[in-house]
Design a protein around this motif. Structure first.
Motif, PDB file in Angstrom:
ATOM      1  N   VAL A  95      54.243  60.070  42.188  1.00 44.32           N
ATOM      2  CA  VAL A  95      53.703  59.326  43.444  1.00 44.32           C
ATOM      3  C   VAL A  95      52.361  59.914  43.926  1.00 44.32           C
ATOM      4  CG1 VAL A  95      54.393  58.943  45.955  1.00 44.32           C
ATOM      5  CG2 VAL A  95      56.138  58.635  44.111  1.00 44.32           C
ATOM      6  N   VAL A  96      52.141  61.279  43.732  1.00 42.99           N
ATOM      7  CA  VAL A  96      50.954  61.757  44.370  1.00 42.99           C
ATOM      8  C   VAL A  96      49.967  61.544  43.507  1.00 42.99           C
ATOM      9  CG1 VAL A  96      49.915  64.075  44.678  1.00 42.99           C
ATOM     10  CG2 VAL A  96      52.344  63.766  45.581  1.00 42.99           C
ATOM     11  N   SER A  97      50.063  61.472  42.342  1.00 40.86           N
ATOM     12  CA  SER A  97      49.031  61.056  41.339  1.00 40.86           C
ATOM     13  C   SER A  97      48.605  59.670  41.701  1.00 40.86           C
ATOM     14  CB  SER A  97      49.556  61.302  39.854  1.00 40.86           C
ATOM     15  OG  SER A  97      49.709  62.693  39.498  1.00 40.86           O
ATOM     16  N   LEU A 157      40.039  75.114  48.951  1.00 39.50           N
ATOM     17  CA  LEU A 157      40.546  73.757  48.642  1.00 39.50           C
ATOM     18  C   LEU A 157      39.753  72.717  49.643  1.00 39.50           C
ATOM     19  CD1 LEU A 157      44.355  75.008  48.862  1.00 39.50           C
ATOM     20  CD2 LEU A 157      43.186  74.172  46.657  1.00 39.50           C
ATOM     21  N   ALA A 158      38.758  71.740  48.920  1.00 37.55           N
ATOM     22  CA  ALA A 158      38.248  70.934  49.732  1.00 37.55           C
ATOM     23  C   ALA A 158      39.336  70.056  50.584  1.00 37.55           C
ATOM     24  CB  ALA A 158      37.415  69.951  48.778  1.00 37.55           C
ATOM     25  N   GLY A 159      38.914  69.819  51.795  1.00 44.75           N
ATOM     26  CA  GLY A 159      39.825  69.022  52.552  1.00 44.75           C
ATOM     27  C   GLY A 159      40.682  69.927  53.463  1.00 44.75           C
ATOM     28  N   HIS A 160      41.133  71.059  53.007  1.00 48.51           N
ATOM     29  CA  HIS A 160      42.092  72.138  53.537  1.00 48.51           C
ATOM     30  C   HIS A 160      41.505  73.407  53.971  1.00 48.51           C
ATOM     31  CE1 HIS A 160      45.894  69.586  53.256  1.00 48.51           C
ATOM     32  NE2 HIS A 160      45.567  69.342  51.683  1.00 48.51           N
ATOM     33  N   GLY A 161      40.727  73.835  53.302  1.00 48.92           N
ATOM     34  CA  GLY A 161      39.855  74.932  53.248  1.00 48.92           C
ATOM     35  C   GLY A 161      40.371  76.147  52.334  1.00 48.92           C
ATOM     36  N   GLY A 162      41.105  77.396  52.934  1.00 49.84           N
ATOM     37  CA  GLY A 162      41.483  78.357  52.060  1.00 49.84           C
ATOM     38  C   GLY A 162      43.377  78.304  51.752  1.00 49.84           C
ATOM     39  N   VAL A 163      43.711  79.086  50.931  1.00 44.35           N
ATOM     40  CA  VAL A 163      45.058  79.092  50.637  1.00 44.35           C
ATOM     41  C   VAL A 163      45.722  78.976  51.994  1.00 44.35           C
ATOM     42  CG1 VAL A 163      46.974  80.261  49.679  1.00 44.35           C
ATOM     43  CG2 VAL A 163      44.957  79.942  48.251  1.00 44.35           C
ATOM     44  N   LEU A 164      45.395  80.078  52.989  1.00 49.15           N
ATOM     45  CA  LEU A 164      46.162  80.162  54.252  1.00 49.15           C
ATOM     46  C   LEU A 164      46.451  79.038  54.959  1.00 49.15           C
ATOM     47  CD1 LEU A 164      44.648  83.796  55.370  1.00 49.15           C
ATOM     48  CD2 LEU A 164      46.836  83.061  54.284  1.00 49.15           C
ATOM     49  N   SER A 215      43.443  68.078  46.900  1.00 48.58           N
ATOM     50  CA  SER A 215      43.742  69.592  47.115  1.00 48.58           C
ATOM     51  C   SER A 215      45.454  69.787  47.016  1.00 48.58           C
ATOM     52  CB  SER A 215      43.468  69.956  48.296  1.00 48.58           C
ATOM     53  OG  SER A 215      41.800  69.925  48.383  1.00 48.58           O
ATOM     54  N   TRP A 216      46.193  68.643  47.667  1.00 49.97           N
ATOM     55  CA  TRP A 216      47.605  68.472  47.716  1.00 49.97           C
ATOM     56  C   TRP A 216      47.912  68.536  45.962  1.00 49.97           C
ATOM     57  CZ3 TRP A 216      52.400  65.578  48.349  1.00 49.97           C
ATOM     58  CH2 TRP A 216      53.384  66.437  49.042  1.00 49.97           C
ATOM     59  N   TRP A 217      47.231  67.449  45.428  1.00 47.49           N
ATOM     60  CA  TRP A 217      47.636  67.313  44.092  1.00 47.49           C
ATOM     61  C   TRP A 217      47.599  68.402  42.960  1.00 47.49           C
ATOM     62  CZ3 TRP A 217      44.997  67.386  39.430  1.00 47.49           C
ATOM     63  CH2 TRP A 217      45.745  66.482  38.276  1.00 47.49           C
ATOM     64  N   LEU A 218      46.357  69.101  43.192  1.00 47.52           N
ATOM     65  CA  LEU A 218      45.986  70.425  42.510  1.00 47.52           C
ATOM     66  C   LEU A 218      47.050  71.491  42.728  1.00 47.52           C
ATOM     67  CD1 LEU A 218      42.246  70.672  43.032  1.00 47.52           C
ATOM     68  CD2 LEU A 218      43.437  70.004  40.967  1.00 47.52           C
ATOM     69  N   MET A 219      47.448  71.759  44.243  1.00 50.46           N
ATOM     70  CA  MET A 219      48.474  72.775  44.136  1.00 50.46           C
ATOM     71  C   MET A 219      49.899  72.424  43.926  1.00 50.46           C
ATOM     72  SD  MET A 219      47.310  75.336  45.989  1.00 50.46           S
ATOM     73  CE  MET A 219      48.548  76.125  46.879  1.00 50.46           C
ATOM     74  N   LEU A 220      50.103  70.787  43.786  1.00 47.12           N
ATOM     75  CA  LEU A 220      51.489  70.506  43.202  1.00 47.12           C
ATOM     76  C   LEU A 220      51.457  70.748  41.654  1.00 47.12           C
ATOM     77  CD1 LEU A 220      52.354  67.410  45.395  1.00 47.12           C
ATOM     78  CD2 LEU A 220      53.581  69.441  44.908  1.00 47.12           C
ATOM     79  N   VAL A 221      50.454  70.454  41.052  1.00 44.20           N
ATOM     80  CA  VAL A 221      50.202  70.598  39.676  1.00 44.20           C
ATOM     81  C   VAL A 221      50.759  71.920  39.261  1.00 44.20           C
ATOM     82  CG1 VAL A 221      48.725  70.678  37.777  1.00 44.20           C
ATOM     83  CG2 VAL A 221      49.008  68.754  39.290  1.00 44.20           C
ATOM     84  N   ALA A 222      49.988  73.123  40.080  1.00 44.03           N
ATOM     85  CA  ALA A 222      50.128  74.356  39.786  1.00 44.03           C
ATOM     86  C   ALA A 222      51.749  74.812  39.989  1.00 44.03           C
ATOM     87  CB  ALA A 222      49.218  75.330  40.423  1.00 44.03           C
ATOM     88  N   LEU A 223      52.196  74.413  41.228  1.00 40.47           N
ATOM     89  CA  LEU A 223      53.670  74.556  41.444  1.00 40.47           C
ATOM     90  C   LEU A 223      54.548  73.959  40.450  1.00 40.47           C
ATOM     91  CD1 LEU A 223      55.948  75.864  43.205  1.00 40.47           C
ATOM     92  CD2 LEU A 223      55.582  73.725  44.534  1.00 40.47           C
TER      93      LEU A 223
END
Length: 303
Positions: free
Chosen positions: A26-28, A275-282, A52-60
């Motif tokens: 779905v995210v893809s 993370l473009a669109g979000h900023g940092g990990v925090l 950015s959400w997709w990249l973090m989800l892929v890693a997780l």
């Protein structure tokens, strides 16, 4: 024959694995649609958020799938991959906090943010010699925020261990989904309904862009969807899923405001540019700060 094997493979998959596959699909698809040039031009910020959400989800999800590899003789020998992922997030988050505390490093961060149009120009009246190797004096908010972040990382590791020991793997995914989807739901509801029912913002002095409508309706819809998925992913009853999902959604709002207060105190828009669109990990995991430690404690005591 091929269809039969595919059908059997799907039946043999656990619900949490199917959820991971479905979520990534779905995210893809959403990211692919937003990548269409016309939509990307009209909705550049949403495109970056989705990426950015997709990249973090892929890693997780990759770490999660590896951690779930079962060896009948040794159980789950690759659990350390998921733990290492949480620890890497912790190290990166600690680095971002330290960079904000260091006046010299913060000046470099602000320059990066300004170069990307994310931070207004700030004229400092402090001489350069004062900025070098100088740290801000910590106050109560700094201590609370840092403690909440460290508690989050420890809670994620403990929650992973508990869910693996109790063979309730989907609970970890449920917690992540309930907390993170709340961010998206709030953003979309805020864009559609913001300031139409309430003139005042949610917390105008801390986070001027957050609306009451986004918080109320976003957390409601996020909790409803998470509760439905929780009934599938977890052994909890329907009402308990709804209560847990709504608690995670509401606590996500407070976690977001806590991080916003921390950033406003230090005069920065984002804690990083990773993370473009979000900023940092925090900036990405702020909605987990309060809810996950509380959920982990309750699950440990009563689960």
């Amino acid at each position: 024959m091929t269809a039969f094997y595919i059908s059997q493979s799907v039946k043999n998959m656990s619900t949490d694995t199917l959820f991971v596959i479905g979520l990534m699909t779905v995210v893809s698809l959403v990211w692919g649609i937003l990548a269409i040039p016309r939509l990307r031009t009209r909705l550049p910020k949403i495109y970056l958020i989705a990426r950015s959400w997709w990249l973090m989800l892929v890693a997780l999800c990759v770490c999660y799938v590896i951690a779930k590899i079962d060896n009948s003789q040794h159980g789950y020998p690759y659990q350390w991959v998921l733990i290492a992922f949480f620890m890497l997030i912790g190290l990166r988050g600690c680095y971002e906090i330290k960079r904000v505390w260091s006046i010299y490093d913060k000046a470099g961060l602000i320059s990066k943010l300004q170069a990307r149009g994310l931070q207004p120009k700030i004229i400092s009246d402090k001489p350069k010699s004062v900025l070098i190797h100088s740290y801000t004096r910590l106050n109560l908010l700094d201590i609370i925020f840092s403690s909440a972040f460290i508690s989050l990382i420890l809670s994620l590791i403990v929650l992973q261990q508990l869910t693996w020991q109790r063979e309730q793997y989907g609970i970890l995914l449920f917690v992540f989904f309930a907390s993170q989807f709340n961010d998206i739901a709030q953003y979309l509801c805020g864009r559609l309904l913001g300031r139409k029912l309430f003139k005042r913002g949610l917390a105008p002095t801390i986070s001027p862009n957050k609306s009451i409508e986004g918080a109320v309706f976003g957390s409601f819809f996020a909790a409803m969807l998470a509760a439905v998925l929780g009934h599938w992913l977890t052994p909890f009853s329907g009402w308990l899923c709804l209560l847990a999902a709504y608690g995670l959604a509401v606590s996500g709002i407070f976690g977001d405001l806590l991080e916003s207060a921390f950033k406003r105190q230090h005069g920065i828009k984002d804690t990083g540019t990773m993370l473009a669109g979000h900023g940092g990990v925090l900036d990405r995991i702020d909605s987990l700060l309060i809810g996950v430690p509380i959920f982990t404690l309750l699950y440990w005591l009563f689960g």
